[in-house]
Design a protein around this motif. Structure first.
Motif, PDB file in Angstrom:
ATOM      1  N   GLN A  79      -2.787   8.102  -6.351  1.00 20.41           N
ATOM      2  CA  GLN A  79      -1.745   7.345  -5.818  1.00 20.41           C
ATOM      3  C   GLN A  79      -0.293   8.087  -6.151  1.00 20.41           C
ATOM      4  O   GLN A  79       0.765   8.334  -5.471  1.00 20.41           O
ATOM      5  CB  GLN A  79      -1.444   6.008  -6.398  1.00 20.41           C
ATOM      6  CG  GLN A  79      -2.868   5.196  -5.596  1.00 20.41           C
ATOM      7  CD  GLN A  79      -2.831   3.833  -6.179  1.00 20.41           C
ATOM      8  OE1 GLN A  79      -2.072   2.924  -5.742  1.00 20.41           O
ATOM      9  NE2 GLN A  79      -4.038   3.502  -6.963  1.00 20.41           N
ATOM     10  N   GLN A  85      -1.361  10.719   2.926  1.00 18.73           N
ATOM     11  CA  GLN A  85      -1.479   9.120   2.743  1.00 18.73           C
ATOM     12  C   GLN A  85      -2.814   8.756   2.670  1.00 18.73           C
ATOM     13  O   GLN A  85      -3.401   7.753   1.842  1.00 18.73           O
ATOM     14  CB  GLN A  85      -0.722   8.488   3.976  1.00 18.73           C
ATOM     15  CG  GLN A  85      -0.563   6.819   3.772  1.00 18.73           C
ATOM     16  CD  GLN A  85       0.252   6.601   2.499  1.00 18.73           C
ATOM     17  OE1 GLN A  85       1.180   7.177   2.277  1.00 18.73           O
ATOM     18  NE2 GLN A  85      -0.208   5.551   1.785  1.00 18.73           N
ATOM     19  N   GLU A  86      -3.820   9.275   3.410  1.00 23.86           N
ATOM     20  CA  GLU A  86      -5.364   9.142   3.335  1.00 23.86           C
ATOM     21  C   GLU A  86      -5.804   9.270   1.768  1.00 23.86           C
ATOM     22  O   GLU A  86      -6.615   8.319   1.451  1.00 23.86           O
ATOM     23  CB  GLU A  86      -6.155   9.698   3.995  1.00 23.86           C
ATOM     24  CG  GLU A  86      -5.768   9.901   5.547  1.00 23.86           C
ATOM     25  CD  GLU A  86      -4.529  10.757   6.105  1.00 23.86           C
ATOM     26  OE1 GLU A  86      -4.397  10.855   7.170  1.00 23.86           O
ATOM     27  OE2 GLU A  86      -3.830  11.166   5.307  1.00 23.86           O
ATOM     28  N   LYS A  88      -3.932   8.741  -0.867  1.00 25.44           N
ATOM     29  CA  LYS A  88      -3.216   7.789  -1.876  1.00 25.44           C
ATOM     30  C   LYS A  88      -4.066   6.556  -1.537  1.00 25.44           C
ATOM     31  O   LYS A  88      -4.263   5.661  -2.286  1.00 25.44           O
ATOM     32  CB  LYS A  88      -1.795   7.649  -1.293  1.00 25.44           C
ATOM     33  CG  LYS A  88      -0.992   8.867  -1.980  1.00 25.44           C
ATOM     34  CD  LYS A  88       0.545   8.656  -1.478  1.00 25.44           C
ATOM     35  CE  LYS A  88       1.338   9.986  -1.707  1.00 25.44           C
ATOM     36  NZ  LYS A  88       1.749   9.868  -3.215  1.00 25.44           N
ATOM     37  N   ASP A  89      -4.181   6.068  -0.245  1.00 26.60           N
ATOM     38  CA  ASP A  89      -5.047   4.878   0.188  1.00 26.60           C
ATOM     39  C   ASP A  89      -6.341   4.848  -0.527  1.00 26.60           C
ATOM     40  O   ASP A  89      -6.909   3.736  -0.612  1.00 26.60           O
ATOM     41  CB  ASP A  89      -4.847   4.679   1.739  1.00 26.60           C
ATOM     42  CG  ASP A  89      -3.756   4.415   2.415  1.00 26.60           C
ATOM     43  OD1 ASP A  89      -2.649   4.334   1.560  1.00 26.60           O
ATOM     44  OD2 ASP A  89      -3.800   4.778   3.619  1.00 26.60           O
ATOM     45  N   ARG A  92      -5.993   4.045  -4.004  1.00 27.05           N
ATOM     46  CA  ARG A  92      -5.811   2.699  -4.033  1.00 27.05           C
ATOM     47  C   ARG A  92      -6.906   1.648  -3.958  1.00 27.05           C
ATOM     48  O   ARG A  92      -7.227   0.844  -4.753  1.00 27.05           O
ATOM     49  CB  ARG A  92      -4.738   1.932  -3.093  1.00 27.05           C
ATOM     50  CG  ARG A  92      -4.026   0.726  -3.304  1.00 27.05           C
ATOM     51  CD  ARG A  92      -2.941   0.364  -2.514  1.00 27.05           C
ATOM     52  NE  ARG A  92      -1.781   1.530  -2.452  1.00 27.05           N
ATOM     53  CZ  ARG A  92      -1.536   2.312  -1.648  1.00 27.05           C
ATOM     54  NH1 ARG A  92      -2.296   2.447  -0.433  1.00 27.05           N
ATOM     55  NH2 ARG A  92      -0.653   3.170  -1.915  1.00 27.05           N
TER      56      ARG A  92
END
Length: 197
Positions: A79, A85-86, A88-89, A92
């Motif tokens: 993160q 973004q994929e 980071k997601d 998460r």
């Protein structure tokens, strides 16, 4: 006499573990947990022949806890250091899902008197350290590659344990986590495919 030697061994292991934690040197956290479990579930305890089986269950719990802790810490790192973004997601999701699984395993291990690692093992630290200083696209690539390989190993280990494990509570926990790990593997493979295009 046998009981007092056993009690002395348990005390020695606990003291050594406390010293190692205080000094941040000494035995690997995974090894310390395994050693503690070996003392508790000593194979030579003829009064309780199931202790060798309990030690195998404890070994699985230690391995699962060590891997779960790494997934959480690497998820947090993803993160911060990830670019896409994929990624980071995905990080998460790793933090959330593995934190919940780790809490469940910790509670179950406490009921069974199984010692778990209290920090990343040396092997898991090396994996974390390899990624810690990477940023952006370089991080994304290496992190997802590790997540694919790691989750393939996890799925195999959990499948094996659900077939061969003796402690039914731990087996049921592993069965409940197996679909989650399979979903993580599929998701990691999808992100890996995205990063290659």
């Amino acid at each position: 006499m046998k009981q007092s030697i056993f009690s002395l061994l348990v005390c020695v292991v606990m003291v050594l573990g406390a010293i190692a934690t205080a000094c941040n040197t000494g035995p690997d956290s995974r090894k310390a947990a395994q050693d503690s479990n070996e003392v508790k579930f000593n194979k030579s305890d003829t009064a309780n022949p199931s202790t060798a089986t309990l030690e195998k269950d404890a070994d699985f719990a230690v391995t699962a806890a060590d891997g779960g802790r790494m997934e959480v810490e690497l998820g947090q790192l993803a993160q911060r250091n990830g670019q896409r973004q994929e990624v980071k997601d995905f990080g998460r999701m790793m933090e959330k899902d593995h934190s919940a699984a780790n809490s469940e395993l910790k509670a179950l291990a406490a009921q069974k008197n199984i010692s778990l690692p209290d920090s990343l093992s040396e092997g898991m630290k090396r994996k974390y350290d390899r990624l810690r200083d990477l940023k952006g696209a370089a991080f994304d690539k290496e992190y997802i590659k590790l997540m694919v390989a790691d989750h393939q190993e996890d799925v195999d280990a959990f499948r094996h344990y659900t077939d061969k494990g003796a402690d039914q509570n731990l087996v049921q926990w592993a069965k409940g986590k197996l679909p989650v790990l399979e979903t993580h593997l599929q998701h990691a493979q999808q992100v890996d495919s995205l990063l290659k295009h």
